[in-house]
Design an enzyme around this catalytic site. Sequence first.
Site, PDB file in Angstrom:
ATOM      1  N   LYS A  42       8.007 -26.025 -10.101  1.00  0.00           N
ATOM      2  CA  LYS A  42       6.669 -26.409 -10.569  1.00  0.00           C
ATOM      3  C   LYS A  42       6.224 -25.466 -11.687  1.00  0.00           C
ATOM      4  O   LYS A  42       6.811 -24.384 -11.859  1.00  0.00           O
ATOM      5  CB  LYS A  42       5.679 -26.365  -9.399  1.00  0.00           C
ATOM      6  CG  LYS A  42       5.522 -24.985  -8.781  1.00  0.00           C
ATOM      7  CD  LYS A  42       4.837 -25.056  -7.421  1.00  0.00           C
ATOM      8  CE  LYS A  42       4.663 -23.662  -6.823  1.00  0.00           C
ATOM      9  NZ  LYS A  42       4.204 -23.722  -5.424  1.00  0.00           N
ATOM     10  N   TYR A 254      -9.534  -0.181 -28.698  1.00  0.00           N
ATOM     11  CA  TYR A 254     -10.926  -0.588 -28.487  1.00  0.00           C
ATOM     12  C   TYR A 254     -11.571   0.246 -27.395  1.00  0.00           C
ATOM     13  O   TYR A 254     -10.954   0.513 -26.361  1.00  0.00           O
ATOM     14  CB  TYR A 254     -10.994  -2.049 -28.052  1.00  0.00           C
ATOM     15  CG  TYR A 254     -10.740  -3.052 -29.140  1.00  0.00           C
ATOM     16  CD1 TYR A 254     -11.509  -3.069 -30.303  1.00  0.00           C
ATOM     17  CD2 TYR A 254      -9.747  -4.011 -28.990  1.00  0.00           C
ATOM     18  CE1 TYR A 254     -11.285  -4.019 -31.296  1.00  0.00           C
ATOM     19  CE2 TYR A 254      -9.513  -4.967 -29.971  1.00  0.00           C
ATOM     20  CZ  TYR A 254     -10.287  -4.964 -31.127  1.00  0.00           C
ATOM     21  OH  TYR A 254     -10.054  -5.902 -32.086  1.00  0.00           O
TER      22      TYR A 254
HETATM   23  C1  PLP Z   1       5.000 -22.920  -4.628  1.00  0.00           C
HETATM   24  C2  PLP Z   1       5.490 -23.443  -3.328  1.00  0.00           C
HETATM   25  C3  PLP Z   1       6.720 -23.016  -2.804  1.00  0.00           C
HETATM   26  C4  PLP Z   1       7.531 -21.907  -3.427  1.00  0.00           C
HETATM   27  O1  PLP Z   1       6.916 -20.675  -3.108  1.00  0.00           O
HETATM   28  P1  PLP Z   1       7.554 -19.263  -3.482  1.00  0.00           P
HETATM   29  O2  PLP Z   1       6.654 -18.296  -2.795  1.00  0.00           O
HETATM   30  O3  PLP Z   1       7.488 -19.148  -4.971  1.00  0.00           O
HETATM   31  O4  PLP Z   1       8.933 -19.242  -2.980  1.00  0.00           O
HETATM   32  C5  PLP Z   1       7.197 -23.642  -1.665  1.00  0.00           C
HETATM   33  N1  PLP Z   1       6.462 -24.612  -1.045  1.00  0.00           N
HETATM   34  C6  PLP Z   1       5.253 -25.006  -1.498  1.00  0.00           C
HETATM   35  C7  PLP Z   1       4.496 -26.049  -0.747  1.00  0.00           C
HETATM   36  C8  PLP Z   1       4.712 -24.417  -2.642  1.00  0.00           C
HETATM   37  O5  PLP Z   1       3.501 -24.808  -3.069  1.00  0.00           O
END
Ligand code: PLP
Length: 356
Positions: A42, A254
Amino acid sequence: MTTRSADASPYPRLLIDVGAIRRNYARIQSLTGTADVAAVVKADAYGLGAATIAPALADAGAQHFFVANGREGASLRAALGPDPSIFVLHGYWTEDAPLIEASGLIPVINTPGQLQDWLNGSGGDFALHFDTGINRLGIPMSQLAAVQERCAERKPCLVMSHFACADEPGHRLNRDQIDRFAGVRAAFPGVRTSLANSAGCLLGGDALGDLVRPGIALYGGAPGSGKHPFESAVQIEAPILQVRRATRPETAGYGATWCAEGDCMLATVALGYADGIHRAAQNGGYGRLDGIKVPIAGRVSMDLITLDVTSAGDAAHPGAMVSFLGEDLDAFANASGTLAYEVLTRLGARFERVYR
Ligand SMILES: *Cc1c(COP(=O)(O)O)cnc(C)c1O
């Protein structure tokens, strides 16, 4: 000291080590025994480029992929070809029906209403996500019996849940969620199960299920606060644009928040918060020049960061590349008051992304 190498470039780049990602995939496979290892890609593979990384993971053996939404799924299908299964975590939305059909995606159904819509509209595969304690997405456990009944004729291809605290192995919610998920498993005999994210893979045992869903571990970030066996896959290289000497009581940046302690050398690199570097990284973040740690001096600005390069000697010259993240990814995230997840997904569009 101000020599300039012939191939000097003013552009920062992101080096993405696809081989390291493949080795992390193999490492997860060896940790999780007979479970299948899916790849969570994702948010464009946590900002690193799903179009390149997902096919490499498929080549390494991944046959199941998870994305957040249908549009991510459609681009992933174009990159992967027809064979791998692609699960869409954000549920089934009738607006996405044509896209899901055209790209052969599998919706992860999160509510009884979505289940109704899917069963009315499509004959395709679907997964059911039950909320066993995170209270985020997923069918409430109170609806388990009703949903089981709705699925008497058409079984899901996968039942899943998601841990709230897998990064804290001793947290009691882990045990509670595993126990509640056992109820889901019992309600859907013979259906494949999925429970573990990266941190869940490290819990092992009955935290795993038939299909594990690692994301961050593939990309080499820490799934929790402890030590982990995953290799960093991401390094920033930012060129030094200018080098200068500073002496106490001169300040830098800054707000004049940084003050020279004695005679020192400062180098300013082409990297800033517009590239996704958190401003909070000024509190302890560092890069490396020829392997030597060079701390951030003063505030991170939009396109520039000034570093104290005194300890790097002659290595500090315009055009020299300062590296960030790599083995220091988790330390850099920590200095920034966040996690590797957020550091990676914020890396900006301005980087040239170089895959090796
Ligand atoms: C993002 C996600 C994962 C992966 O999680 P990680 O901590 O990056 O391994 C797995 N299952 C769901 C439902 C997620 O939203």
